[in-house]
Design a protein around this motif. Structure first.
Motif, PDB file in Angstrom:
ATOM      1  N   ARG A  47      -9.901  34.545 -56.391  1.00  0.00           N
ATOM      2  CA  ARG A  47      -8.867  34.420 -55.349  1.00  0.00           C
ATOM      3  C   ARG A  47      -7.487  34.816 -55.882  1.00  0.00           C
ATOM      4  N   GLN A  48      -7.213  34.510 -57.147  1.00  0.00           N
ATOM      5  CA  GLN A  48      -5.941  34.917 -57.749  1.00  0.00           C
ATOM      6  C   GLN A  48      -5.864  36.440 -57.815  1.00  0.00           C
ATOM      7  N   LYS A  49      -6.939  37.074 -58.244  1.00  0.00           N
ATOM      8  CA  LYS A  49      -6.962  38.536 -58.312  1.00  0.00           C
ATOM      9  C   LYS A  49      -6.871  39.144 -56.906  1.00  0.00           C
ATOM     10  N   GLU A  50      -7.512  38.505 -55.949  1.00  0.00           N
ATOM     11  CA  GLU A  50      -7.452  38.976 -54.568  1.00  0.00           C
ATOM     12  C   GLU A  50      -6.013  38.918 -54.049  1.00  0.00           C
ATOM     13  N   PHE A  51      -5.320  37.835 -54.380  1.00  0.00           N
ATOM     14  CA  PHE A  51      -3.902  37.715 -53.997  1.00  0.00           C
ATOM     15  C   PHE A  51      -3.076  38.831 -54.633  1.00  0.00           C
ATOM     16  N   GLU A  52      -3.279  39.074 -55.927  1.00  0.00           N
ATOM     17  CA  GLU A  52      -2.538  40.131 -56.621  1.00  0.00           C
ATOM     18  C   GLU A  52      -2.787  41.486 -55.961  1.00  0.00           C
ATOM     19  N   ALA A  53      -4.046  41.751 -55.613  1.00  0.00           N
ATOM     20  CA  ALA A  53      -4.380  43.015 -54.957  1.00  0.00           C
ATOM     21  C   ALA A  53      -3.734  43.093 -53.571  1.00  0.00           C
ATOM     22  N   LEU A  54      -3.736  41.994 -52.847  1.00  0.00           N
ATOM     23  CA  LEU A  54      -3.106  41.944 -51.527  1.00  0.00           C
ATOM     24  C   LEU A  54      -1.612  42.239 -51.635  1.00  0.00           C
ATOM     25  N   ALA A  55      -0.950  41.598 -52.570  1.00  0.00           N
ATOM     26  CA  ALA A  55       0.486  41.811 -52.753  1.00  0.00           C
ATOM     27  C   ALA A  55       0.785  43.264 -53.120  1.00  0.00           C
ATOM     28  N   ARG A  56      -0.039  43.851 -53.972  1.00  0.00           N
ATOM     29  CA  ARG A  56       0.168  45.242 -54.380  1.00  0.00           C
ATOM     30  C   ARG A  56      -0.045  46.213 -53.229  1.00  0.00           C
ATOM     31  N   THR A  57      -1.095  45.985 -52.450  1.00  0.00           N
ATOM     32  CA  THR A  57      -1.420  46.938 -51.380  1.00  0.00           C
ATOM     33  C   THR A  57      -0.470  46.834 -50.195  1.00  0.00           C
ATOM     34  N   SER A  58       0.273  45.756 -50.105  1.00  0.00           N
ATOM     35  CA  SER A  58       1.156  45.592 -48.949  1.00  0.00           C
ATOM     36  C   SER A  58       2.289  46.618 -48.924  1.00  0.00           C
ATOM     37  N   SER A  59       2.592  47.200 -50.069  1.00  0.00           N
ATOM     38  CA  SER A  59       3.659  48.202 -50.110  1.00  0.00           C
ATOM     39  C   SER A  59       3.147  49.607 -49.784  1.00  0.00           C
TER      40      SER A  59
END
Length: 161
Positions: free
Chosen positions: A54-66
């Motif tokens: 879930r932590q990695k999923e959050f990091e990926a979500l934050a990165r892809t939002s841009s």
């Protein structure tokens, strides 16, 4: 744009179709997690547990939002506080692909890549817990029980698309 919803709601399929229609990149968050971690999701769970995933999923979500594109999340993204909070405040439109439990279960039943599917009562409990979370973070809800093209057309009719 970020697509959320339960297993079988068609997030990846709809993201791909929207990407083609809108000439935008379709991004599967699970694939981004694999790239970020350098290992497959089952291995992440094995070595780091759900919390690590879930932590990695959050990091990926934050990165892809841009990235200007259509992000298809995993069904459990709303269960992690940081991801949930991110979805609540992001400027990206968050679209909840909703369908009733039986429709979704019929779509995923027998899918060997979904071990929990063997226990319908467990899947129903997950669905019930997540339903309110999806609705709390979504800017718009679309009926995902419709054919793919109708779902895509419905999303394209939303004024901010």
């Amino acid at each position: 744009m970020i697509l959320i919803g339960f297993m079988g709601s068609g997030k990846t399929t709809i993201a791909s179709g929207l990407g083609e229609r809108m000439n935008m990149q379709a991004i599967d968050l699970d694939e981004e997690v694999v790239k970020l971690a350098g290992k497959e999701i089952p291995r992440i769970f094995e070595e780091e547990g759900e919390a690590g995933f879930r932590q990695k999923e959050f990091e990926a979500l934050a990165r892809t939002s841009s990235i200007k594109g259509i992000v298809a999340t995993g069904g459990g993204v709303v269960t992690y506080d940081r991801s949930y909070d991110f979805l609540k405040i992001t400027e990206q439109p968050v679209i909840y692909l909703h369908a009733d439990f039986e429709t979704l279960y019929n779509r995923i039943e027998g899918d060997e890549n979904r071990p929990l599917v063997k226990r319908k009562d467990q899947v129903r409990a997950l669905y019930d817990r997540r339903l309110v979370l999806y609705r709390q973070v979504a800017d718009h809800e679309i009926d995902a029980s419709l054919p793919v093209e109708e779902v895509i057309s419905g999303i394209l009719k939303i004024k901010w698309c």
